[in-house]
Scaffold this motif. Structure first.
Motif, PDB file in Angstrom:
ATOM      1  N   ARG A  65       1.066 -10.456  -1.193  1.00  0.00           N
ATOM      2  CA  ARG A  65       2.317 -10.279  -0.434  1.00  0.00           C
ATOM      3  C   ARG A  65       2.931  -8.913  -0.714  1.00  0.00           C
ATOM      4  O   ARG A  65       3.066  -8.497  -1.860  1.00  0.00           O
ATOM      5  N   VAL A  66       3.278  -8.217   0.355  1.00  0.00           N
ATOM      6  CA  VAL A  66       4.066  -6.989   0.263  1.00  0.00           C
ATOM      7  C   VAL A  66       5.287  -7.176   1.144  1.00  0.00           C
ATOM      8  O   VAL A  66       5.277  -7.992   2.078  1.00  0.00           O
ATOM      9  N   GLU A  67       6.331  -6.449   0.863  1.00  0.00           N
ATOM     10  CA  GLU A  67       7.565  -6.572   1.639  1.00  0.00           C
ATOM     11  C   GLU A  67       7.889  -5.237   2.286  1.00  0.00           C
ATOM     12  O   GLU A  67       7.855  -4.187   1.626  1.00  0.00           O
ATOM     13  N   ILE A  68       8.188  -5.278   3.580  1.00  0.00           N
ATOM     14  CA  ILE A  68       8.546  -4.074   4.315  1.00  0.00           C
ATOM     15  C   ILE A  68       9.978  -4.222   4.815  1.00  0.00           C
ATOM     16  O   ILE A  68      10.457  -5.335   5.064  1.00  0.00           O
ATOM     17  N   LEU A 178       2.612 -12.610  -5.472  1.00  0.00           N
ATOM     18  CA  LEU A 178       3.782 -11.768  -5.261  1.00  0.00           C
ATOM     19  C   LEU A 178       3.554 -10.391  -5.870  1.00  0.00           C
ATOM     20  O   LEU A 178       2.587 -10.155  -6.609  1.00  0.00           O
ATOM     21  N   GLU A 179       4.451  -9.456  -5.568  1.00  0.00           N
ATOM     22  CA  GLU A 179       4.281  -8.071  -6.020  1.00  0.00           C
ATOM     23  C   GLU A 179       4.359  -7.944  -7.535  1.00  0.00           C
ATOM     24  O   GLU A 179       3.826  -6.995  -8.109  1.00  0.00           O
ATOM     25  N   ASP A 180       5.008  -8.901  -8.196  1.00  0.00           N
ATOM     26  CA  ASP A 180       5.069  -8.864  -9.665  1.00  0.00           C
ATOM     27  C   ASP A 180       3.880  -9.574 -10.312  1.00  0.00           C
ATOM     28  O   ASP A 180       3.823  -9.717 -11.534  1.00  0.00           O
ATOM     29  N   GLY A 181       2.916 -10.033  -9.489  1.00  0.00           N
ATOM     30  CA  GLY A 181       1.722 -10.693 -10.004  1.00  0.00           C
ATOM     31  C   GLY A 181       1.807 -12.202 -10.056  1.00  0.00           C
ATOM     32  O   GLY A 181       0.790 -12.876 -10.271  1.00  0.00           O
TER      33      GLY A 181
END
Length: 415
Positions: A65-68, A178-181
Motif C-alpha cells: 500500500r502507498v498513499e497519494i 502498510l508503508e511502515d511494514g
C-alpha cells in the motif's frame, strides 16, 4: 501438456497478459521486483506463473500500500501487487471481461473498452441542458468497503469457471502491507491499483446501482465512471426522493453515500435563475457551472457548461512547478519542447474538449517558465524578463508548432 493440468490455462494467455502488464508499466510490489528485474529471467518466470496458475498452487503475495494526495485533501490508498500477481490478474481479466462487458450499462464509462471519461462528460453536459437538477453522488471509501460475499455472488452470476472464482477470492482476501511494514488483513474491499480491481468494481456497481436505477428510476438518466456518478432529474423533489432511495440502497449493499459530498445541484442558466445555493459541481476533472457563452448569431448568454475545474488547473500549475525547467540552462529550447509537449498535449487533448478558453490561463505560465529559463541561459537576457518574453515571442511567431501550448493558444485566433 497444457491439458494435463487441473485448470486449462494456456501459456499463450500468460504471454499475452504479460505483454499488457509490461505496456502499463507500474511500480514494484511487496517483493521489490521491478518489471525489468522480472524480465531478466522472463521465460522461467512466465513458465512458473503458468505452472502455478494451471495447477491451482498459485497464491498471491500481500499487496503493497502507498498513499497519494487527494484533490480534496487527505490521501488515497493504492494497492500495488507484485509483477507476477499483476500478470495473473490480467489472465483472469482477459477471461472475465468479455463475458461481463456484454451486460454492462451503456452509461457506465469507467475502465471499459470503447468508453472514456470525455464521453461521460459530453453526456453529462447534454443532460444538464435538458434537466434542471443533478444529484452528484459520492460513495464513501468505495474500493475499501466492497462486500466480498456480494461481489462473489455477482461474479458467479456470470461464470462458474473454477480457477477464475478461486483466484478472485484469493486476491480479495490477500493482506496489505502498510508503508511502515505492518501487515493488515482484509475481509472487505478490493485494492485500488490492482489490474482486476476496476473490472470487479464495475461489476459490483452494475448490480448495486446501474441495474437498480433501470428497475426503479428508469426515467432518470445517469452517467457513472467507476464510483463517480451523476443523476439528472426534472424537478427538485424527484432529486430528493432519489437521494433518499439511494442512501437506503447503498446501505443495504453495505456502502455509504458521503453525507456532505453527495449534493443536489441546480443547473442555473439564463432560463433557470432560481435561488438554490448549489449550482456548481466537479466531474472527472471538469467543473460544471453557469458560464458566459455565445450563440451562432454572436449573442452572449449564460449556459450551464463544463470547463477545466479549479482543482485540475491547480494540479497543472503544481506539475509545472515540480518540473523546475527554468533551472535547466543545460538544455536547449528544442529539448524543453520534447520534455513538455507530451505532458501539455495530454492536458490539451482532455481539458481542451469543452469550453477550451478556460484552459488558456492554465497554460500561459509555461511561457513565464520559458522566459525565466532564457534569462538564466543567455547573458544578454539576464535580468531582463520583458526582453526574454519578446525573444520568446519572436520564436513563437516563427515556430508556432515548437510547443504544444503555442499551437493551442494560436488556434483561438479568429474564433
Amino acid at each position: 501438456m497444457d491439458q494435463a493440468k487441473p485448470f486449462s490455462i494456456s501459456k499463450r494467455e500468460v504471454w499475452e497478459s504479460y505483454k499488457l502488464v509490461r505496456a502499463n508499466r507500474g511500480a514494484a510490489g511487496i517483493d521489490g521486483q521491478s518489471m525489468s528485474a522480472f524480465e531478466k529471467n522472463l521465460a522461467n518466470n512466465l513458465f512458473k506463473m503458468w505452472n502455478r496458475m494451471s495447477s491451482g498452487s498459485y497464491f498471491p503475495l500481500a499487496v503493497r500500500r502507498v498513499e497519494i494526495p487527494k484533490d480534496t485533501g487527505g490521501k488515497r490508498p493504492l494497492g500495488i501487487p507484485t509483477v507476477s500477481d499483476r500478470i495473473a490478474q490480467m489472465v483472469v481479466k482477459r477471461y472475465l471481461e468479455p463475458i461481463v462487458e456484454a451486460c454492462f450499462h451503456p452509461d457506465s464509462y469507467g475502465y471499459r473498452p470503447g468508453k472514456s471519461a470525455l464521453a461521460a462528460v459530453a453526456a453529462a453536459r447534454t443532460r444538464c441542458w435538458r434537466n434542471d437538477w443533478v444529484l452528484d453522488l459520492d460513495i464513501k471509501g468505495f474500493f475499501d468497503n466492497i462486500d466480498h460475499d456480494l461481489l462473489m455472488r455477482a461474479v458467479r452470476h456470470h461464470t462458474d469457471c473454477p480457477w477464475v472464482l478461486l483466484y478472485i477470492e484469493r486476491w480479495l482476501t490477500v493482506p496489505v502491507q502498510l508503508e511502515d511494514g505492518a501487515i493488515l488483513t482484509r475481509n472487505k474491499g478490493t485494492p485500488q491499483g490492482g489490474v482486476i480491481s476496476p473490472l470487479l468494481a464495475n461489476l459490483f456497481l452494475h448490480y448495486v446501482f446501474d441495474v437498480w436505477m433501470d428497475r426503479h428510476y428508469a426515467d432518470i438518466p445517469f452517467e457513472r465512471y467507476a464510483d463517480d456518478a451523476l443523476c439528472h432529474c426534472r424537478c427538485q423533489n424527484r432529486a430528493r426522493e432519489l437521494k433518499d432511495a439511494l442512501e437506503r440502497r447503498f446501505a443495504d449493499c453495505k456502502l455509504e453515500l458521503h453525507p456532505e459530498k453527495t449534493k443536489i445541484i441546480y443547473c442555473r442558466d439564463d432560463d433557470r435563475r432560481g435561488p438554490y445555493p448549489n449550482y456548481t459541481f466537479d466531474f472527472l476533472g471538469y467543473g460544471f457551472r453557469p458560464r458566459p457563452s455565445r450563440n451562432h448569431r454572436g449573442k452572449f448568454f449564460i449556459n450551464f457548461s463544463p470547463a477545466i475545474s479549479n482543482k485540475a488547473s491547480k494540479r497543472i500549475r503544481q506539475t509545472l512547478r515540480r518540473l523546475r525547467l527554468h533551472l535547466r540552462s543545460d538544455l536547449t529550447l528544442d529539448s524543453l519542447a520534447r520534455i513538455l509537449n507530451p505532458v501539455v498535449q495530454g492536458w490539451i487533448n482532455y481539458f481542451g474538449r469543452f469550453y477550451k478558453s478556460a484552459l488558456y490561463s492554465s497554460l500561459r505560465p509555461i511561457d513565464r517558465i520559458l522566459a525565466r529559463w532564457a534569462s538564466r541561459k543567455y547573458k544578454r537576457l539576464r535580468g531582463h524578463q520583458r526582453k526574454a518574453f519578446h525573444w520568446l515571442g519572436d520564436i513563437a511567431s516563427r515556430q508556432v508548432g515548437l510547443f504544444a501550448h503555442w499551437q493551442f493558444l494560436h488556434s483561438r485566433v479568429g474564433q
